[in-house]
Design an enzyme around this catalytic site. Structure first.
Site, mmCIF file in Angstrom:
data_model
loop_
_atom_site.group_PDB
_atom_site.id
_atom_site.type_symbol
_atom_site.label_atom_id
_atom_site.label_comp_id
_atom_site.label_asym_id
_atom_site.label_seq_id
_atom_site.Cartn_x
_atom_site.Cartn_y
_atom_site.Cartn_z
ATOM 1 N N SER A 46 0.828 -1.203 0.000
ATOM 2 C CA SER A 46 0.000 0.000 0.000
ATOM 3 C C SER A 46 0.866 1.258 0.000
ATOM 4 O O SER A 46 0.511 2.264 -0.624
ATOM 5 C CB SER A 46 -0.965 0.011 1.189
ATOM 6 O OG SER A 46 -0.283 -0.156 2.401
ATOM 7 N N GLU A 47 2.039 1.227 0.683
ATOM 8 C CA GLU A 47 2.985 2.351 0.621
ATOM 9 C C GLU A 47 4.420 1.886 0.799
ATOM 10 O O GLU A 47 4.674 0.851 1.433
ATOM 11 C CB GLU A 47 2.688 3.413 1.695
ATOM 12 C CG GLU A 47 1.504 4.309 1.403
ATOM 13 C CD GLU A 47 0.246 3.861 2.100
ATOM 14 O OE1 GLU A 47 -0.842 4.273 1.660
ATOM 15 O OE2 GLU A 47 0.348 3.083 3.061
ATOM 16 N N THR A 48 5.324 2.684 0.240
ATOM 17 C CA THR A 48 6.767 2.527 0.400
ATOM 18 C C THR A 48 7.326 3.903 0.730
ATOM 19 O O THR A 48 6.888 4.906 0.153
ATOM 20 C CB THR A 48 7.408 1.996 -0.896
ATOM 21 O OG1 THR A 48 6.870 0.698 -1.182
ATOM 22 C CG2 THR A 48 8.921 1.891 -0.776
ATOM 23 N N HIS A 77 0.502 4.460 8.642
ATOM 24 C CA HIS A 77 1.395 3.346 8.969
ATOM 25 C C HIS A 77 2.799 3.567 8.403
ATOM 26 O O HIS A 77 3.788 3.178 9.045
ATOM 27 C CB HIS A 77 0.777 2.005 8.564
ATOM 28 C CG HIS A 77 1.162 1.453 7.243
ATOM 29 N ND1 HIS A 77 0.546 1.813 6.066
ATOM 30 C CD2 HIS A 77 2.119 0.538 6.895
ATOM 31 C CE1 HIS A 77 1.095 1.153 5.064
ATOM 32 N NE2 HIS A 77 2.048 0.366 5.524
#
Length: 296
Positions: A46-48, A77
């Protein structure tokens, strides 16, 4: 060929393979914008995040966050997980960090385990709560594959809210509706086209009451996240919005998310009224999972 180390963590959980996955590049100097986006797409999380030196030396670091398709001004997060990675590398000995993000400064309070090792963090949303438009029930219910009767409107209609540049549609639902919800991609596309107040983007944060806390699910298929196991940047506006509705001065609330995905996550929120508006925090634990290097 350049080598750039990375680590992955599970965030908002105390056990491996729960919570929300995150990849962190703790030294992203030399990685270009297009490469950051390509790496985020490659990881398919979902994210980096990519850590860079701060613009202001009074801050700890500058953090850029990418989802599968675009850079984000703030996310929960990734902020928590990146803070723990930085603490593991010696930052924040006094227990606090300041992270520069597009949406503003994210204040971090580190959590340590019994041996003094960084184990989690609580982060403050970079902006006060902003409450946007109330939205019609039918198209929002359709996005979640629900009949309109599954949406609870006693306290509020589906409502846009944000506190860091990521507007979320906050939707109270029945217990049965939360269990049955499934994102309908076509309905998301139709809602974005029909509702200009969405500004071309739509993420649904469904929640229901569960004793003293909440159960939640988050759908954002237009950004490639069919369902998210833990969404800090939706938990903070929800905590702030519920405080806004209650009229209380402050509140704390635990949110359980990701259960339906087999990745249970615990998000611990607070909200309080301040002279500049309602401010919220979200915190949780992190577990390291992988480390490696990207070759560019």
């Amino acid at each position: 060929m350049r080598s750039h180390p990375f680590v992955t963590l599970d965030v908002f959980t105390a056990r491996r393979f729960g919570g929300n996955q995150l990849a962190v590049f703790p030294d992203a100097q030399g990685i270009g914008d297009a490469e950051m986006q390509a790496l985020a797409t490659e990881f398919n999380l979902s994210e980096t995040t990519f850590v860079l030196p701060p613009a202001d030396p009074a801050n700890t670091a500058r953090v850029r966050i990418f989802n599968r398709v675009a850079e984000m001004p703030f996310a929960g997060h990734p902020s928590v997980g990146t803070a723990v990675v930085l603490a593991q590398r010696g930052h924040g000995a006094e227990g606090r960090l300041r992270l520069e993000m597009i949406a503003g400064i994210v204040e971090v309070e580190l959590w340590r385990d019994a041996d003094g090792r960084p184990a989690g963090a609580a982060i403050g949303a970079p902006q006060p709560l902003s409450v946007g438009a109330a939205l019609p029930v039918a198209p929002i219910a359709a996005c979640a594959g629900l009949a309109p009767e599954g949406i609870v409107t006693v306290r509020h209609a589906p409502t846009l809210a944000a506190d860091g540049g990521n507007p979320r549609v906050l939707v109270e639902v029945t217990e049965a509706a939360l269990a049955a919800a499934r994102p309908e991609f076509g309905a998301f596309r139709q809602a974005v086209e029909a509702l200009p107040e969405l500004g071309g983007r739509l993420s649904l944060y469904l929640y229901r009451r569960d004793g003293a806390g909440l159960r939640a699910r988050m759908f954002s298929p237009l950004t490639g996240t069919w369902e998210d196991p833990a969404t800090g940047s939706a938990a903070t506006p929800l905590a702030g919005f519920l405080l806004h509705l209650s009229g209380a001065e402050s509140a704390s609330l635990d949110i359980l998310q990701g259960v339906e995905m087999g990745r249970p996550s615990l998000l611990r929120t607070t909200a309080r009224r301040t002279p500049e508006g309602i401010r919220a925090t979200v915190g949780g634990f992190c577990v390291p999972v992988l480390r490696g290097e990207a070759l560019l």
